[in-house]
Design a protein around this motif. Structure first.
Motif, PDB file in Angstrom:
ATOM      1  N   UNK A   1      11.791  -5.376 -11.712  1.00 26.88           N
ATOM      2  CA  UNK A   1      10.564  -5.155 -12.616  1.00 26.88           C
ATOM      3  C   UNK A   1       9.152  -5.024 -11.962  1.00 26.88           C
ATOM      4  N   UNK A   2       8.194  -4.434 -12.370  1.00 29.71           N
ATOM      5  CA  UNK A   2       6.832  -4.373 -11.821  1.00 29.71           C
ATOM      6  C   UNK A   2       5.780  -4.749 -12.725  1.00 29.71           C
ATOM      7  N   UNK A   3       5.241  -5.619 -11.922  1.00 29.44           N
ATOM      8  CA  UNK A   3       3.812  -6.308 -12.356  1.00 29.44           C
ATOM      9  C   UNK A   3       2.578  -5.232 -12.082  1.00 29.44           C
ATOM     10  N   UNK A   4       1.998  -4.422 -12.669  1.00 30.66           N
ATOM     11  CA  UNK A   4       1.191  -3.424 -12.330  1.00 30.66           C
ATOM     12  C   UNK A   4      -0.185  -3.676 -12.601  1.00 30.66           C
ATOM     13  N   UNK A   5      -1.257  -4.027 -11.583  1.00 33.04           N
ATOM     14  CA  UNK A   5      -2.634  -4.251 -12.157  1.00 33.04           C
ATOM     15  C   UNK A   5      -3.430  -2.937 -11.984  1.00 33.04           C
ATOM     16  N   UNK A   6      -3.975  -2.485 -12.746  1.00 37.36           N
ATOM     17  CA  UNK A   6      -4.722  -1.269 -12.666  1.00 37.36           C
ATOM     18  C   UNK A   6      -6.090  -1.279 -13.593  1.00 37.36           C
ATOM     19  N   UNK A   7      -7.109  -0.544 -13.217  1.00 36.77           N
ATOM     20  CA  UNK A   7      -8.381  -0.422 -13.808  1.00 36.77           C
ATOM     21  C   UNK A   7      -8.064   0.748 -14.578  1.00 36.77           C
ATOM     22  N   UNK A   8      -8.654   0.701 -15.716  1.00 36.63           N
ATOM     23  CA  UNK A   8      -8.500   1.537 -16.760  1.00 36.63           C
ATOM     24  C   UNK A   8     -10.235   1.805 -17.711  1.00 36.63           C
ATOM     25  N   UNK A   9     -10.655   3.022 -17.641  1.00 33.28           N
ATOM     26  CA  UNK A   9     -11.779   3.247 -18.290  1.00 33.28           C
ATOM     27  C   UNK A   9     -11.737   2.993 -19.799  1.00 33.28           C
ATOM     28  N   UNK A  10     -10.559   3.060 -20.431  1.00 33.00           N
ATOM     29  CA  UNK A  10     -10.236   3.177 -21.809  1.00 33.00           C
ATOM     30  C   UNK A  10      -9.213   2.036 -22.239  1.00 33.00           C
ATOM     31  N   UNK A  11      -9.475   0.764 -21.782  1.00 33.85           N
ATOM     32  CA  UNK A  11      -8.605  -0.498 -22.461  1.00 33.85           C
ATOM     33  C   UNK A  11      -8.916  -0.388 -23.829  1.00 33.85           C
TER      34      UNK A  11
END
Length: 539
Positions: free
Chosen positions: A66-76
């Motif tokens: 499984x992957x725990x993905x960290x990401x920046x998102x302009x629209x959380x």
């Protein structure tokens, strides 16, 4: 079950592809954005106690994991509530900590506009994994969240009971896992001086316990601040003046005594507070605060200002005024306990509200005193209690004074957020009866976990413009050792964290069900806690 604390404002939202993720691993942590690479290292360290043997090495291709993905998102998703209070990083506006979290068949995604928001999402992901239980099933879901209060703090007291740097790091981790973002260190008191100041070596020259050195060196203090910053926690050192200065007086003899009210010393012995209108004393305090400010990477230094027993009102106000001015001179923003408001309050002043006479919950008659065995055991007499009430009478107007002047209030009420309150024996499991009787400050009525969880930060009717934030405290008069600290903190710290993040008290029937799963998380981190019978703890 979703057992995240603090509770996500939007709650868990089931996804259209209904199902569940088996969270028992293996897992890998990845960053979708290069700026988050360091954050993956921090998160791997935090996750390691909860995924023994199941956390893949950095750089692994993750086949079958499984992957725990960290990401920046302009629209959380848009925050459900506005953040108010003082920004712990010293910025003009609170940080954007809003986040979105998704649980899918492939793993968990942590999305936010900022790295700080991504980290808050990741702590929710960690809690989901750690509390999932033996079958480890996490329903597919989406959480969106943002904090109510910008300053969410924990005060620790190494002045009275020293905590090693490694122990402080473990408590920083605990605070970060519950989305707290300030560590306030009460570094000086009558019982100890715990920070090295190279220009004044006498302050720590004799601070030892056998072979142990019980203070933080310059390098240790800087390292602790760096460690905390990687978890988005700001360290605020406290140098408690003009009272609570016994250790300072021993190290620097001859400091001037504040003028005392007539006849006080004949009835009650006390260590004289400092008189900062004295030129030599002012120079000595300026020198030590200059070094503290230089060592502090964050924007705040706490000047104390509480319980200056033995100083006239005029002398106390003059000393607090000078303390604030010195800290500002060296580029930091002063924070003070609520008594400091009596030196005047400006809009930029931060004042920590902790007490009023009603909150002290003290008896008025001998009969009432007899019914408080904890006070009798602590040697409190009615004469002493009456003197306490008289001394603390001005506290009844401190909060009003701060709000009227437009200052910022940090809420730390003794009634609920002083976590050195003893636990009520009726809620102790048999194996913790001794701890319930031994731990906690003798002036406080023993109470349960539900009492702490009932605290409502909105009960004070403070305008948003005057809110500083929320901070729990645990003073160390009555215990020794790391396990004593964590037993007093846990499980009560979790409800304080929820109130600080959500801006309201949790609903006890639902909250206790979530809290029941966190004993597993604390066991995985080897943290002792009070297993109150109020909570149906899960294995």
């Amino acid at each position: 079950m979703n057992a995240v604390i603090p509770y996500a404002s939007a709650g868990p939202t089931p996804r259209a592809d209904d199902g569940a993720l088996h969270a028992t691993g293996p897992w890998r942590v990845t960053a979708a954005d290069p700026v988050l690479e360091q954050l993956t290292e921090t998160l791997r360290t935090l996750l390691s106690p909860h995924l023994p043997g199941l956390l893949l090495p950095a750089g692994s291709d993750g086949s079958g994991s499984h992957t725990l993905t960290l990401a920046l998102d302009d629209e959380p998703s848009a925050p459900a509530r506005a953040t108010v209070g003082v920004a712990p990083d010293g910025g003009a506006h609170p940080a954007d900590e809003a986040y979105r979290l998704r649980v899918t068949a492939d793993g968990i995604q942590c999305l936010a506009r900022t790295a700080e928001g991504v980290f808050r999402a990741a702590t929710s992901a960690l809690q989901l994994i750690a509390t999932a239980g033996e079958h480890g099933e996490l329903p597919f879901q989406e959480l969106t969240d943002a904090p109510r209060y910008a300053w969410r703090g924990l005060m620790l007291d190494p002045a009275r009971s020293f905590l090693t740097p490694d122990e402080l790091r473990r408590l920083i981790d605990l605070a970060a896992l519950y989305k707290l973002n300030v560590l306030h260190l009460h570094l000086t008191d009558n019982e100890g001086w715990r920070i090295e100041l190279p220009g004044i070596p006498r302050l720590t020259a004799t601070v030892t316990d056998g072979p142990a050195r019980e203070f933080y060196t310059v390098d240790e203090f800087r390292s602790l601040q760096e460690y905390a910053a990687r978890r988005f926690v700001t360290v605020v050192p406290e140098i408690d003046l003009p009272g609570h200065s016994g250790t300072l007086r021993e190290a620097l003899p001859g400091l001037a005594e504040a003028p005392a009210p007539a006849g006080l010393g004949e009835r009650f012995p006390f260590i004289p507070p400092l008189d900062l209108t004295d030129e030599a004393t002012h120079a000595a305090v300026t020198r030590l605060l200059a070094e503290v400010c230089e060592l502090t990477t964050g924007p705040f230094v706490h000047i104390g200002g509480d319980e200056a027993f033995g100083a006239t009102a005029e002398s106390f106000a003059a000393s607090v005024h000078e303390l604030r001015a010195i800290v500002r001179e060296f580029g930091k923003r002063p924070v003070g306990w609520q008594e400091s408001s009596r030196a005047g309050v400006e809009p930029r002043d931060i004042v920590q509200h902790w007490v009023d006479v009603a909150m002290m919950d003290l008896p008025d008659t001998e009969e009432e005193l007899t019914g408080r065995p904890e006070l009798v055991a602590a040697g409190r007499t009615l004469d002493f209690i009456k003197a306490l009430k008289k001394f603390f009478a001005p506290t009844d107007h401190d909060l009003e004074r701060v709000v009227e002047a437009g200052g910022r209030v940090l809420l730390s009420p003794q009634s609920h957020l002083y976590l050195d309150r003893p636990y009520a024996a009726e809620f102790a499991p048999p194996e913790q009866t001794e701890a319930a009787g031994r731990l906690g400050f003798g002036n406080y009525r023993p109470l349960g976990v539900q009492h702490a969880a009932a605290w409502d930060p909105t009960a004070y009717a403070i305008p948003d413009a005057c809110v500083g934030g929320v901070e729990a405290t645990v003073f160390a008069e009555q215990f020794k050792g790391f396990d004593d600290v964590t037993v007093l903190l846990l499980p009560r710290l979790a409800s304080v964290a929820e109130a600080a993040w959500c801006g309201r008290a949790p609903q006890w029937p639902e909250y206790r069900e979530r809290l029941a799963h966190h004993g597993r998380l604390w066991n995985q981190r080897d943290l002792a806690y009070f297993a109150s019978t109020e909570v149906p703890w899960s294995e």
